[in-house]
Design a protein around this motif. Structure first.
Motif, PDB file in Angstrom:
ATOM      1  N   ILE A   1      -9.618 -11.202  -9.834  1.00 56.35           N
ATOM      2  CA  ILE A   1      -9.559 -10.275  -8.698  1.00 56.35           C
ATOM      3  C   ILE A   1      -8.101  -9.935  -8.385  1.00 56.35           C
ATOM      4  O   ILE A   1      -7.251 -10.826  -8.334  1.00 56.35           O
ATOM      5  CB  ILE A   1     -10.246 -10.884  -7.462  1.00 56.35           C
ATOM      6  N   PRO A   2      -7.754  -8.667  -8.167  1.00 60.14           N
ATOM      7  CA  PRO A   2      -6.371  -8.295  -7.831  1.00 60.14           C
ATOM      8  C   PRO A   2      -5.889  -9.007  -6.566  1.00 60.14           C
ATOM      9  O   PRO A   2      -6.625  -9.088  -5.575  1.00 60.14           O
ATOM     10  CB  PRO A   2      -6.441  -6.779  -7.620  1.00 60.14           C
ATOM     11  N   VAL A   3      -4.669  -9.526  -6.624  1.00 54.70           N
ATOM     12  CA  VAL A   3      -4.057 -10.183  -5.473  1.00 54.70           C
ATOM     13  C   VAL A   3      -2.713  -9.506  -5.200  1.00 54.70           C
ATOM     14  O   VAL A   3      -1.877  -9.387  -6.096  1.00 54.70           O
ATOM     15  CB  VAL A   3      -3.849 -11.688  -5.718  1.00 54.70           C
ATOM     16  N   ARG A   4      -2.514  -9.066  -3.969  1.00 55.01           N
ATOM     17  CA  ARG A   4      -1.276  -8.390  -3.589  1.00 55.01           C
ATOM     18  C   ARG A   4      -0.697  -9.021  -2.327  1.00 55.01           C
ATOM     19  O   ARG A   4      -1.425  -9.315  -1.379  1.00 55.01           O
ATOM     20  CB  ARG A   4      -1.518  -6.903  -3.320  1.00 55.01           C
ATOM     21  N   VAL A   5       0.609  -9.209  -2.339  1.00 58.04           N
ATOM     22  CA  VAL A   5       1.335  -9.687  -1.165  1.00 58.04           C
ATOM     23  C   VAL A   5       2.290  -8.584  -0.738  1.00 58.04           C
ATOM     24  O   VAL A   5       3.132  -8.142  -1.530  1.00 58.04           O
ATOM     25  CB  VAL A   5       2.117 -10.975  -1.471  1.00 58.04           C
ATOM     26  N   ILE A   6       2.167  -8.133   0.505  1.00 57.20           N
ATOM     27  CA  ILE A   6       3.016  -7.064   1.039  1.00 57.20           C
ATOM     28  C   ILE A   6       3.937  -7.681   2.092  1.00 57.20           C
ATOM     29  O   ILE A   6       3.471  -8.267   3.066  1.00 57.20           O
ATOM     30  CB  ILE A   6       2.166  -5.951   1.666  1.00 57.20           C
ATOM     31  N   ALA A   7       5.254  -7.542   1.872  1.00 58.36           N
ATOM     32  CA  ALA A   7       6.217  -8.194   2.757  1.00 58.36           C
ATOM     33  C   ALA A   7       7.259  -7.201   3.244  1.00 58.36           C
ATOM     34  O   ALA A   7       7.790  -6.404   2.459  1.00 58.36           O
ATOM     35  CB  ALA A   7       6.909  -9.342   2.029  1.00 58.36           C
ATOM     36  N   SER A   8       7.593  -7.272   4.525  1.00 59.41           N
ATOM     37  CA  SER A   8       8.655  -6.421   5.061  1.00 59.41           C
ATOM     38  C   SER A   8      10.030  -6.945   4.666  1.00 59.41           C
ATOM     39  O   SER A   8      10.992  -6.174   4.582  1.00 59.41           O
ATOM     40  CB  SER A   8       8.546  -6.339   6.586  1.00 59.41           C
ATOM     41  N   ASP A   9      10.146  -8.232   4.405  1.00 54.94           N
ATOM     42  CA  ASP A   9      11.419  -8.831   3.999  1.00 54.94           C
ATOM     43  C   ASP A   9      11.732  -8.405   2.569  1.00 54.94           C
ATOM     44  O   ASP A   9      10.911  -8.581   1.670  1.00 54.94           O
ATOM     45  CB  ASP A   9      11.333 -10.356   4.086  1.00 54.94           C
TER      46      ASP A   9
END
Length: 362
Positions: A29-37
């Protein structure tokens, strides 16, 4: 079109642990982490300890190669503008949409601003970028004022003093860490700071900051080439609240599985007000160890595995040569007792006959 999958907002311990935990159970399953840093994910506790003191410290949580190996997409320096619960999408700056099957919010907390004239000139210590700026500024400073008598303020002040900067810690409480640990412990912490070369001024508030000094409400000023704002943090639940998730006391309300009021949406870390099955009530937490554990539980729950938050919160603080370790609920106490030993002392906090916290200082 971006394929839906497991999406995390935030690259701190809660978010990364959630992603790692979920990926271990669902390799496709696709895993994405979105970070402002914009930085690669890093550990925050060493920033006000070893890193600020100029000692070598391991900050990286995972390398770029680790994300590639585990097929986890990391999007850095990206601002999330909106969460569409009905459409199950995370919308980032520029209107890009990230559809999700499961969403973990781990937005952390933001520093409380120093709201006095010139307060913007005070340096925070919350991110790696903050720590880099502060460490470089210390090299060119003869004097510093740290504003705030909490744990981070005490750690930062002792580090600056260790670098040879004449450092003063200013706080509205009569002694450091008074609200959390009480006056008797605070008096001992003030002594630790003094032994580390830090001057403490309590029972006063800062009224203004300039390029050369800090003004206090007593009418006096303290010389300062460098000013550090350690006035606490505020959970960042803005995205969640705007999306319509249930919140309380500025945090997102979640159950023992970190599940929010919306289907397939979880929250963990500083921004969460989670139910702890051992305490049998919801417990706010602002520390690294607890965020990691809550992220693990969110990842397990999203993966369909049994999990519940039951661990007792804990954290540690380093002031000069002393280490303070606390384990407990941190929600107030009615009485405390101190037991001395050859290596330091232990404080037990009670509500009635129940032990609600234990602080060890060595």
């Amino acid at each position: 079109m971006v394929a839906p999958g497991f999406v995390v907002v935030g690259s701190g311990p809660a978010g990364l642990t959630a992603a790692e935990t979920f990926r271990a159970r669902h390799p496709k399953i696709p895993v994405r982490v979105i970070a402002s840093d914009p930085a690669m994910p890093y550990a925050k506790p060493p920033l006000s300890k070893a890193y600020l003191c100029g000692r070598n410290s391991k900050l990286d949580l995972h390398s770029a190669a680790w994300f590639t190996k585990h097929d986890i997409q990391l999007h850095r320096g990206i601002t999330v503008e909106h969460i569409d619960l009905e459409g199950r999408e995370v919308i980032t700056a520029g209107g890009r949409r990230h559809p999700y099957w499961h969403l973990v919010l781990a937005c952390g907390a933001a520093p409380v601003p120093l709201s006095v004239p010139g307060g913007d000139a005070a340096l925070p210590l919350r991110s790696f970028a903050d720590a880099v700026v502060l460490r470089m500024a210390a090299k060119n400073s003869d004097s510093a004022v740290v504003i705030g008598g909490g744990l981070i303020g005490c750690e930062a002040a002792s580090c600056l003093a260790a670098l040879g900067v004449a450092t003063t810690l200013v706080a509205p409480e009569s002694v450091p860490v008074q609200r959390r640990f009480g006056s008797e412990v605070g008096e001992r912490v003030a002594k630790m700071l003094s032994n580390s070369g830090v001057r403490f001024i309590g029972g006063t508030r800062v009224t203004a900051v300039s390029d050369t000094e800090v003004a206090l409400d007593t009418g006096t000023t303290v010389p300062a080439d460098l000013v550090v704002s350690a006035t606490g943090v505020r959970p960042d639940a803005r995205l969640a609240a705007a999306a319509g998730l249930d919140t309380a006391h500025g945090r997102v309300v979640v159950d023992e599985r970190m599940h929010t009021s919306a289907p397939n949406v979880y929250a963990a870390g500083d921004m969460a007000l989670a139910y702890n099955v051992t305490a049998q009530h919801r417990v706010p937490s602002e520390h690294w160890h607890d965020a990691t554990e809550q992220g693990r539980i969110a990842g397990l729950a999203a993966a369909g595995c049994p999990a519940a938050w039951s661990a007792v919160p804990e954290f540690s603080c380093v002031i000069g040569e002393h280490t303070m370790t606390y384990r407990g609920w941190g929600s107030g106490y009615e009485a405390s007792s101190i037991e001395e030993d050859c290596d330091g002392f232990t404080v037990t906090y009670r509500c009635g006959d129940e032990i609600v916290g234990v602080l060890r200082v060595s």
